[in-house]
Design a protein around this motif. Structure first.
Motif, short mmCIF file in Angstrom:
data_model
loop_
_atom_site.label_atom_id
_atom_site.label_comp_id
_atom_site.label_asym_id
_atom_site.label_seq_id
_atom_site.Cartn_x
_atom_site.Cartn_y
_atom_site.Cartn_z
N CYS A 45 -32.87 13.99 4.18
CA CYS A 45 -31.83 13.42 3.32
C CYS A 45 -31.70 14.30 2.08
N TYR A 46 -30.72 15.21 2.11
CA TYR A 46 -30.58 16.16 1.03
C TYR A 46 -29.57 15.70 -0.02
N GLU A 47 -28.56 14.96 0.39
CA GLU A 47 -27.52 14.53 -0.54
C GLU A 47 -27.92 13.21 -1.21
N VAL A 48 -28.99 13.25 -1.99
CA VAL A 48 -29.53 12.06 -2.65
C VAL A 48 -29.64 12.32 -4.14
N ASN A 49 -29.18 11.38 -4.93
CA ASN A 49 -29.32 11.47 -6.38
C ASN A 49 -30.29 10.41 -6.86
N VAL A 50 -31.14 10.78 -7.80
CA VAL A 50 -32.10 9.83 -8.36
C VAL A 50 -32.10 9.96 -9.87
N PHE A 51 -32.10 8.83 -10.55
CA PHE A 51 -32.14 8.78 -12.01
C PHE A 51 -33.24 7.81 -12.41
N VAL A 52 -34.19 8.31 -13.20
CA VAL A 52 -35.36 7.51 -13.56
C VAL A 52 -35.52 7.48 -15.07
N THR A 53 -35.74 6.30 -15.60
CA THR A 53 -36.16 6.11 -16.99
C THR A 53 -37.47 5.33 -16.94
N PRO A 54 -38.15 5.14 -18.07
CA PRO A 54 -39.40 4.37 -18.03
C PRO A 54 -39.24 2.93 -17.56
N THR A 55 -38.01 2.41 -17.50
CA THR A 55 -37.82 1.00 -17.14
C THR A 55 -36.91 0.78 -15.94
N VAL A 56 -36.35 1.82 -15.35
CA VAL A 56 -35.44 1.62 -14.22
C VAL A 56 -35.42 2.86 -13.32
N ILE A 57 -35.21 2.61 -12.03
CA ILE A 57 -35.02 3.68 -11.04
C ILE A 57 -33.69 3.43 -10.34
N VAL A 58 -32.82 4.43 -10.35
CA VAL A 58 -31.54 4.35 -9.65
C VAL A 58 -31.55 5.43 -8.57
N LEU A 59 -31.39 5.00 -7.34
CA LEU A 59 -31.45 5.92 -6.20
C LEU A 59 -30.21 5.72 -5.35
N GLY A 60 -29.46 6.79 -5.11
CA GLY A 60 -28.22 6.65 -4.39
C GLY A 60 -27.96 7.77 -3.42
N ASP A 61 -27.22 7.45 -2.36
CA ASP A 61 -26.79 8.40 -1.34
C ASP A 61 -25.37 8.84 -1.69
N GLU A 62 -25.11 10.13 -1.72
CA GLU A 62 -23.80 10.63 -2.14
C GLU A 62 -22.72 10.46 -1.08
N GLN A 63 -23.06 10.09 0.12
CA GLN A 63 -22.06 9.90 1.15
C GLN A 63 -21.15 8.72 0.82
N PRO A 64 -19.88 8.74 1.24
CA PRO A 64 -18.94 7.66 0.90
C PRO A 64 -19.44 6.28 1.30
N ASP A 65 -20.07 6.16 2.44
CA ASP A 65 -20.59 4.87 2.89
C ASP A 65 -22.11 4.82 2.74
N GLY A 66 -22.62 5.58 1.77
CA GLY A 66 -24.06 5.69 1.59
C GLY A 66 -24.69 4.45 1.00
N TYR A 67 -26.02 4.45 1.04
CA TYR A 67 -26.83 3.33 0.58
C TYR A 67 -27.37 3.64 -0.81
N SER A 68 -27.26 2.69 -1.73
CA SER A 68 -27.77 2.86 -3.09
C SER A 68 -28.62 1.66 -3.47
N CYS A 69 -29.59 1.88 -4.35
CA CYS A 69 -30.46 0.78 -4.78
C CYS A 69 -30.93 1.04 -6.20
N VAL A 70 -31.24 -0.06 -6.89
CA VAL A 70 -31.71 -0.01 -8.27
C VAL A 70 -32.95 -0.89 -8.38
N SER A 71 -33.94 -0.43 -9.11
CA SER A 71 -35.16 -1.22 -9.31
C SER A 71 -35.51 -1.24 -10.79
N ARG A 72 -35.77 -2.43 -11.30
CA ARG A 72 -36.14 -2.62 -12.71
C ARG A 72 -37.65 -2.64 -12.82
N ILE A 73 -38.20 -1.81 -13.72
CA ILE A 73 -39.64 -1.73 -13.94
C ILE A 73 -39.98 -2.48 -15.23
#
Length: 260
Positions: A45-73
């Motif tokens: 899975c190469y077309e993946v974007n991830v954004f992390v801060t000390p309190t949240v993780i945002v992980l998303g698939d760049e494909q139009p029908d891709g899967y994305s998820c968010v987790s609160r720390i």
């Protein structure tokens, strides 16, 4: 490698829980992002974007029908053993013998694990560290014993307050207040005690060095949001300890006690 049969959603699910384990164990955000990206790349899975801060993780698939998820720390600690275990998982992925569900269960259990050291041992270690720092500063035997008691009591106060879930500011402020109060009592009991060596020695285990160091590492990795957050957190913790210390010392001084 059993994990080679994962679909994209399963890959992102595992990547998210791996990131949560790392972030909750005290890893810097740049390490979390790098680990997630490396794992996704190894799974194809190469077309993946991830954004992390000390309190949240945002992980998303760049494909139009891709899967994305968010987790609160919401809680973080320092557990370098867990960080090392996650690194071992990534670098030995070819020999990993668990399937998707087994891997999810493994890392979910990591999230639920109790700390490797109980509160009694942490309080004892705080006392010993405080006494050691007091000795390094040139304190005498009385300072050594007083710093041990002061550091132990302050950490005990911090752990007892943790059960009531106050803000981190008030936890550290009350710990700082207890350091000053116990140090004053020790100096009142023994005239051979040195106030500054006791206080400085007892404060050292509470200095947020890990948070500050991780903030600087995030800065150097280009993660400005995380760097600002962690450095601000470290400054807040240090300030709260100083507020507690200053309040008790000033109150005692106004009551007419001779502190020095």
């Amino acid at each position: 490698m059993i994990l080679g049969q994962l679909n994209r959603k399963q890959t992102l699910d595992i990547a998210m829980v791996v990131g949560k384990v790392l972030l909750m164990s005290g890893a810097e955000t740049s390490r979390v992002e790098d680990t997630i990206e490396r794992f996704c790349a190894k799974m194809g899975c190469y077309e993946v974007n991830v954004f992390v801060t000390p309190t949240v993780i945002v992980l998303g698939d760049e494909q139009p029908d891709g899967y994305s998820c968010v987790s609160r720390i919401r809680s973080r600690s320092t557990n370098l053993r867990t960080v090392s275990q996650v690194n071992d998982f990534l670098y030995n992925l070819d020999t990993w013998d668990k399937d998707y569900q087994g891997t999810m269960d493994y890392f979910n259990n990591k999230l639920k694990e109790t700390p490797p050291y109980n509160d009694k041992l942490i309080c004892l270690a705080s006392g010993l560290a405080s006494a050691g720092f007091s000795g390094m500063l040139g304190g005498n035997g009385h300072d050594f014993i007083a710093a041990f008691v002061t550091g132990l009591v302050a950490m005990l106060v911090l752990k007892l307050l943790g059960g009531y879930r106050p803000s981190a500011f008030w936890e550290n402020a009350l710990a700082g207040a207890s350091i000053a109060a116990v140090a004053i009592m020790c100096c009142a009991i023994s005239v051979q005690c040195t106030m500054d060596k006791i206080i400085v020695g007892a404060v050292m285990p509470f200095v947020p060095g890990v948070a500050f160091t991780n903030g600087l590492r995030d800065y150097m990795a280009g993660d400005l949001v995380s760097g600002n957050s962690r450095v601000a957190e470290a400054i807040l913790f240090a300030s709260s300890i100083a507020v507690g210390l200053a309040f008790v010392l000033q109150a005692w001084h106004k009551w007419g006690w001779s502190l020095w």
